[in-house]
Design a protein around this motif. Structure first.
Motif: not given
Length: 170
Positions: A98-103, A108-109, A135-137, A141-144
């Motif tokens: 998962y990523v925390n996107h600013k917009v 999460r996948a 993570k490309s967005v 940086y990404h989380y697992h």
């Protein structure tokens, strides 16, 4: 309780306590029964819902993954396989990314990568051009969410990711 029931309970106890596979021959000798009796015991234990894996070195009781931890990572696309192998080689499962996107907020996948084979399939699907890593967005940086049999195993996985330079200290 019959002798067979007691023997099967003891087989489970021995497997749970062992750090290595237990061979059918060793179990047969330990209980003074034939190898065929052990094979039948294993079948009955499996029928009762316990997951026993047969390997070329013996039987292993599959321990449910009970510990869970989120880790923040950063690496290149070429290092995805190395990251996933670092987790699964120590007995972990990469439940998701998962990523925390600013917009868009949190994206999460589900991955469920629990083996090198799972990792290879995942990376192959990424490299086939079907999509790009999540993570490309977020610039890599990404989380697992990582699952393992114990917090100690999660510590080992974190240390392996740290040594490879993938773990971001939060």
């Amino acid at each position: 309780m019959g002798k067979g029931t007691e023997r099967r309970q003891e087989i489970l106890r021995l497997m749970a306590a062992s750090q290595r596979p237990l061979s059918g021959a060793w179990l047969a000798e330990h209980f003074s029964v034939s190898r065929q009796v052990i094979v039948q015991d294993i079948a009955l234990i499996r029928a009762a819902g316990k997951e026993i894996i047969s390997t070329n070195r013996g039987y292993v009781l599959k321990v449910p993954l009970q510990a869970r931890r989120s880790v923040k990572c950063y690496h290149t696309d070429e290092q995805i396989t190395e990251e996933l192998y670092a987790v699964v080689d120590l007995g972990g499962c990469v439940e998701d990314v998962y990523v925390n996107h600013k917009v868009y907020g949190q994206l999460r996948a589900r991955l469920d990568v629990a083996s090198r084979r799972d990792a290879d399939r995942f990376v192959e699907s990424i490299h086939s051009g079907m999509s790009t890593p999540l993570k490309s967005v977020t610039s890599g940086y990404h989380y697992h969410t990582i699952l393992a049999d114990s917090p100690e195993t999660l510590d080992l996985i974190e240390e392996a990711l740290r040594k490879k330079g993938f773990l971001c200290e939060t």
